[in-house]
Enzyme design. Structure first.
Site, mmCIF file in Angstrom:
data_model
loop_
_atom_site.group_PDB
_atom_site.id
_atom_site.type_symbol
_atom_site.label_atom_id
_atom_site.label_comp_id
_atom_site.label_asym_id
_atom_site.label_seq_id
_atom_site.Cartn_x
_atom_site.Cartn_y
_atom_site.Cartn_z
ATOM 1 N N ARG A 102 -62.719 68.646 44.690
ATOM 2 C CA ARG A 102 -62.346 68.944 45.475
ATOM 3 C C ARG A 102 -62.684 69.106 46.990
ATOM 4 O O ARG A 102 -62.151 69.427 48.433
ATOM 5 C CB ARG A 102 -61.916 70.523 44.389
ATOM 6 C CG ARG A 102 -61.010 70.244 43.379
ATOM 7 C CD ARG A 102 -60.983 72.088 42.843
ATOM 8 N NE ARG A 102 -59.557 71.350 42.248
ATOM 9 C CZ ARG A 102 -59.625 72.080 40.951
ATOM 10 N NH1 ARG A 102 -60.643 73.408 40.517
ATOM 11 N NH2 ARG A 102 -58.649 72.075 40.822
ATOM 12 N N HIS A 115 -56.384 68.349 39.409
ATOM 13 C CA HIS A 115 -55.899 69.419 37.688
ATOM 14 C C HIS A 115 -57.143 69.400 36.765
ATOM 15 O O HIS A 115 -57.255 67.930 36.690
ATOM 16 C CB HIS A 115 -54.995 69.621 37.842
ATOM 17 C CG HIS A 115 -54.626 70.591 36.138
ATOM 18 N ND1 HIS A 115 -55.232 72.247 36.159
ATOM 19 C CD2 HIS A 115 -54.461 69.874 35.523
ATOM 20 C CE1 HIS A 115 -54.685 72.073 34.921
ATOM 21 N NE2 HIS A 115 -54.721 71.075 34.074
#
Length: 141
Positions: A102, A115
């Protein structure tokens, strides 16, 4: 050997980061037990994120997840759920540790590249949502 679900979200797919993200998982010791690319329907996205239905960000999340193709994977390895969450980094890319997925590829809390399942119980539910047993290639170990 634990299994966890990972989704490469539409932002990362659209920016051609699939290979880089898969390489990070593999270099971290994960084995990919199943993988497919698909374009989620509204019904599929709403079903997958049903736990968030009452949250204010639900519709925005669904809209984002149907905005382009995703890559759904079953990752297998020791302590897979916790290790995957560590490799992904914090939900907010600005708070994610340097070197995490991320931090490298996420833009915001809503557009954050990947995810990952948050528990073993949810991993089993999420894996079953996208894959049948015959689609998952278990390790020989």
């Amino acid at each position: 050997m634990e299994q966890t679900l990972s989704i490469i979200k539409p932002d990362s797919v659209g920016k051609a980061h699939i290979g880089e993200i898969i390489a990070i998982f593999e270099k971290s010791g994960f084995r990919i037990a199943a993988m497919k690319m698909l374009h989620l329907s509204v019904k599929e996205a709403e079903g997958f994120y049903a736990v968030h239905k009452s949250r204010p960000f639900f519709q925005e999340l669904v809209d984002f997840m149907i905005s382009g193709p995703v890559v759904v994977m079953v990752l297998e390895g020791n302590n897979a759920v916790a290790r995957n969450r560590e490799i992904m980094g914090a939900t907010n890319p600005q708070e994610a540790a340097p070197g995490t997925i991320r931090a490298q590829f996420g833009e915001s809390i809503g557009i954050n590249a990947v995810h990952g399942s948050d528990s073993l119980e949810n991993a089993a539910i999420e894996i079953n949502y996208f894959f049948s047993k015959v689609e998952i290639v278990n390790s020989a170990a």
